[in-house]
Design an enzyme around this catalytic site. Structure first.
Site, PDB file in Angstrom:
ATOM      1  N   LYS A 234       0.857  -1.191   0.000  1.00  0.00           N
ATOM      2  CA  LYS A 234       0.000   0.000   0.000  1.00  0.00           C
ATOM      3  C   LYS A 234       0.892   1.240   0.000  1.00  0.00           C
ATOM      4  CE  LYS A 234      -1.965   2.832   2.721  1.00  0.00           C
ATOM      5  NZ  LYS A 234      -1.885   4.072   1.922  1.00  0.00           N
TER       6      LYS A 234
ATOM      7  N   GLU B 169      10.202   1.246  10.597  1.00  0.00           N
ATOM      8  CA  GLU B 169      11.138   2.373  10.463  1.00  0.00           C
ATOM      9  C   GLU B 169      10.292   3.630  10.629  1.00  0.00           C
ATOM     10  OE1 GLU B 169      13.489   1.944   6.879  1.00  0.00           O
ATOM     11  OE2 GLU B 169      14.236   0.007   7.564  1.00  0.00           O
TER      12      GLU B 169
ATOM     13  N   GLU C 129       8.962  15.982  15.825  1.00  0.00           N
ATOM     14  CA  GLU C 129       9.408  15.893  14.431  1.00  0.00           C
ATOM     15  C   GLU C 129       8.560  16.848  13.580  1.00  0.00           C
ATOM     16  OE1 GLU C 129       8.462  12.301  12.155  1.00  0.00           O
ATOM     17  OE2 GLU C 129      10.481  12.358  11.310  1.00  0.00           O
TER      18      GLU C 129
ATOM     19  N   CYS D  91      13.499  11.253   6.967  1.00  0.00           N
ATOM     20  CA  CYS D  91      13.521  10.838   8.379  1.00  0.00           C
ATOM     21  C   CYS D  91      14.898  11.047   9.001  1.00  0.00           C
ATOM     22  CB  CYS D  91      13.114   9.373   8.485  1.00  0.00           C
ATOM     23  SG  CYS D  91      14.132   8.310   7.444  1.00  0.00           S
TER      24      CYS D  91
HETATM   25  P1  NAD Z   1       2.099   8.017   8.098  1.00  0.00           P
HETATM   26  O1  NAD Z   1       2.383   7.175   9.278  1.00  0.00           O
HETATM   27  O2  NAD Z   1       1.093   9.082   8.203  1.00  0.00           O
HETATM   28  O3  NAD Z   1       1.652   7.110   6.847  1.00  0.00           O
HETATM   29  C1  NAD Z   1       2.447   6.047   6.373  1.00  0.00           C
HETATM   30  C2  NAD Z   1       1.560   5.032   5.691  1.00  0.00           C
HETATM   31  O4  NAD Z   1       0.697   4.428   6.643  1.00  0.00           O
HETATM   32  C3  NAD Z   1       0.660   5.613   4.600  1.00  0.00           C
HETATM   33  O5  NAD Z   1       0.636   4.720   3.519  1.00  0.00           O
HETATM   34  C4  NAD Z   1      -0.691   5.679   5.295  1.00  0.00           C
HETATM   35  O6  NAD Z   1      -1.793   5.610   4.410  1.00  0.00           O
HETATM   36  C5  NAD Z   1      -0.638   4.444   6.170  1.00  0.00           C
HETATM   37  N1  NAD Z   1      -1.528   4.468   7.335  1.00  0.00           N
HETATM   38  C6  NAD Z   1      -1.946   5.546   8.048  1.00  0.00           C
HETATM   39  N2  NAD Z   1      -2.717   5.142   9.079  1.00  0.00           N
HETATM   40  C7  NAD Z   1      -2.795   3.786   9.014  1.00  0.00           C
HETATM   41  C8  NAD Z   1      -3.434   2.779   9.795  1.00  0.00           C
HETATM   42  N3  NAD Z   1      -4.161   3.093  10.876  1.00  0.00           N
HETATM   43  N4  NAD Z   1      -3.302   1.490   9.426  1.00  0.00           N
HETATM   44  C9  NAD Z   1      -2.546   1.156   8.361  1.00  0.00           C
HETATM   45  N5  NAD Z   1      -1.938   2.053   7.574  1.00  0.00           N
HETATM   46  C10 NAD Z   1      -2.033   3.354   7.907  1.00  0.00           C
HETATM   47  O7  NAD Z   1       3.518   8.597   7.669  1.00  0.00           O
HETATM   48  P2  NAD Z   1       3.827   9.633   6.489  1.00  0.00           P
HETATM   49  O8  NAD Z   1       3.297  10.966   6.877  1.00  0.00           O
HETATM   50  O9  NAD Z   1       3.432   9.019   5.201  1.00  0.00           O
HETATM   51  O10 NAD Z   1       5.423   9.645   6.516  1.00  0.00           O
HETATM   52  C11 NAD Z   1       6.173  10.481   7.321  1.00  0.00           C
HETATM   53  C12 NAD Z   1       6.729   9.721   8.515  1.00  0.00           C
HETATM   54  O11 NAD Z   1       7.504   8.607   8.066  1.00  0.00           O
HETATM   55  C13 NAD Z   1       7.689  10.568   9.329  1.00  0.00           C
HETATM   56  O12 NAD Z   1       7.486  10.329  10.696  1.00  0.00           O
HETATM   57  C14 NAD Z   1       9.058  10.050   8.909  1.00  0.00           C
HETATM   58  O13 NAD Z   1      10.100  10.282   9.817  1.00  0.00           O
HETATM   59  C15 NAD Z   1       8.760   8.600   8.732  1.00  0.00           C
HETATM   60  N6  NAD Z   1       9.780   7.952   7.889  1.00  0.00           N
HETATM   61  C16 NAD Z   1      10.681   7.103   8.475  1.00  0.00           C
HETATM   62  C17 NAD Z   1      11.692   6.502   7.718  1.00  0.00           C
HETATM   63  C18 NAD Z   1      12.700   5.584   8.337  1.00  0.00           C
HETATM   64  O14 NAD Z   1      13.433   4.934   7.592  1.00  0.00           O
HETATM   65  N7  NAD Z   1      12.804   5.493   9.658  1.00  0.00           N
HETATM   66  C19 NAD Z   1      11.764   6.794   6.351  1.00  0.00           C
HETATM   67  C20 NAD Z   1      10.837   7.673   5.789  1.00  0.00           C
HETATM   68  C21 NAD Z   1       9.850   8.246   6.565  1.00  0.00           C
END
Ligand code: NAD
Length: 487
Positions: free
Chosen positions: A182, A258, A391, A292
């Protein structure tokens, strides 16, 4: 001036059992270009039903030709996928830039080449590693074998869409699993094109399935709850990770996380200031600060504080914020209106907390449409400000002076996050000493974002669970069985 002629954005369908399909109920949503606020196209909106179809296809595919393929055959397919990504590099980079608002030059030089390399790396890696074997005197021989975990759910964020998807998908496929992906709702296009590439490379139907949609009560929620999904690899925010963990608890799925970061960038006065400035520009503002690993909390030893601020601010003012397809753009648009408002709200918090905005903090002059924010440097905040603790995930950094090593280590660790840290010093002993005390999964000394894909990658505290990279990825995507033979 445009870097290259823009290609046409695409409408995005699901990819289930080797076919592009719409949702059963024909539901879709609009994909918005964050750089122009225009509609790029439509995206099929999947839910429980589409996830059910996708999981059923992935389960069947586990027992299809994929199961009997040798490691060498799968390695060849991974290599071919990497090659095909490079053949379509420009198209993929343009779609990535349209979806995310990031500069085309960045997508073309980092995101897409690294996506190809993720496949090339694991193509080599999976055929080069063995498993454990122990001879216990004359009593027994123990050895272990690897098997796929099964059907893996891959849930992705929007900041590095293709790079992060391929980082998970390559070892997942290499180890013989099948997948239901997804992508983030904001960035559906490159994942969709990747499905064409997988098919062309010879990945059998049903092995990889893609369902577009949202999180809770949508495709993401359906993946987390699904009883026939064996493992989930998730990249995103800690709050979402927690929600997924709750949904996945009933079926006890294997999880890899992650998550976010609030990474300290610790600069001692003896560091090479030219290198510090050039790298800190990148570690603060690359990809609009939406990485991130960005070092959003900058700590500078007091004797170097004024000099650092003067030089850093001058360089930041030179960065060009603008249209992603203009060749000299350094900083593009933020991902969405919602995220743009959220990032701006932190600048309001900084002002309320007595912070000084040295540069940025506003929309660039002359750009009427799109979610643009000037790179922003804030000083004068203490460690209790939400700006320093939470963040922000945008082009915003705070700079704070420090006097002693102990003080800066305490401040660096004063957070629920523990993803990465950067330490700048010409004293190698101090580099080691501080690195051993900073609580982070990835620590760079005198550099940033220098990666070797064999090394463990991931965060401690609320920045993640488990590690990926090299053997760590293989461990997540396999079940090990130990076999003991009595001698
Ligand atoms: P998010 O958690 O809002 O969404 C990530 C994914 O999860 C999306 O596809 C979203 O549709 C899905 N999602 C949301 N709620 C859900 C639920 N209840 N059940 C299942 N799926 C769900 O994150 P974002 O805003 O897309 O990304 C930014 C975040 O990602 C930041 O915190 C960033 O630091 C982190 N990030 C971490 C890494 C790493 O390697 N540690 C890399 C990139 C981004």
């Amino acid at each position: 001036m445009l870097t290259k002629t823009k290609i046409q954005a695409i409408d995005c369908q699901h990819f289930i059992n080797g076919q592009f399909v719409d949702s059963q109920n024909k539901k879709s949503f609009e994909n918005i270009n964050p750089a122009t606020e225009e509609v790029l196209g439509t995206v099929a909106e999947g839910g429980k039903q589409e996830v059910d179809y996708a999981v059923a296809a992935a389960r069947r595919a586990l027992d299809g030709p994929w199961k009997t393929m040798t490691l060498e055959e799968r390695s060849k397919i991974l290599r071919k996928i990497g090659d095909l990504i490079l053949e379509r590099q420009e198209e993929l980079a343009q779609l990535e830039s349209l979806d995310t608002g990031k500069p085309f030059s960045l997508a073309n030089s980092v995101d897409v080449p690294r996506a190809a390399y993720n496949f090339h790396f694991f193509a080599d890696y999976i055929i080069s590693v063995g498993t454990d074997a122990y001879q216990q005197n004359q009593a027994a021989l123990h050895y272990s074998i690897r098997r796929p975990v099964g059907v893996v759910g891959i849930i992705k964020p929007w900041n590095l869409p293709l790079l992060l998807l391929t980082w998970k998908l390559a070892p997942c496929l290499g180890m013989g699993n099948t997948a239901v992906i997804k992508p983030a709702e904001w960035t559906p296009m490159t994942a969709t094109v990747l499905m064409e590439i997988l098919k062309e490379a010879g990945v059998p139907d049903g092995v990889v399935n893609l369902v577009h949609g949202f999180g809770p009560n949508s495709a993401g929620g359906a993946i987390s709850e699904h009883p026939d999904i064996d493992a989930i690899t998730f990249i995103g925010e800690p709050g979402t990770g927690s929600a997924i963990m709750k949904s996945a608890a009933d079926t006890l799925k294997k999880l890899s996380y992650e998550l976010g970061g609030k990474n300290p960038n610790i600069i001692f006065a003896d560091a090479d200031m030219d290198e510090v400035i050039e790298t800190t520009i990148k570690s603060s503002f690359i990809n609009q600060g939406e990485v991130c690993l960005c070092g959003s909390r900058i700590y500078v030893e007091r004797p170097a504080y004024d000099q650092f601020l003067e030089r850093f601010t001058a360089r930041v003012k030179e960065l060009k914020v603008g249209q992603p397809f203009e060749a000299d753009t350094n900083v593009g648009a933020l991902i969405s209106k919602e995220h743009y408002d959220r990032v701006n709200s932190y600048i309001d918090i900084a002002r309320e907390d007595g912070g000084v905005i040295l540069t940025g903090g506003k929309r660039p002059a002359g750009i009427e449409k799109g979610y643009y924010l000037e790179p922003t440097i804030i000083t004068g905040l203490d460690r209790n400000s939400r700006c320093v603790r939470e963040e922000i995930f945008g082009p915003v950094v705070t700079v704070i002076p420090f006097d002693t090593e102990e003080e800066v280590i305490m401040q660096a660790n004063d957070t629920h996050y523990g993803l990465s840290a950067t330490i700048w010093t010409s004293d190698i002993k101090r580099g080691h000493r501080v690195a051993h005390q900073v609580e982070a999964g990835i620590i760079w000394v005198n550099t940033w974002f220098l990666r070797d894909l064999r090394t463990p990658f991931g965060g401690m505290k609320q920045s993640g669970i488990g590690r990926t990279g090299g053997m760590h990825s293989l461990d997540f995507f396999t079940e090990l069985s130990n076999i003991t033979i009595k001698l």
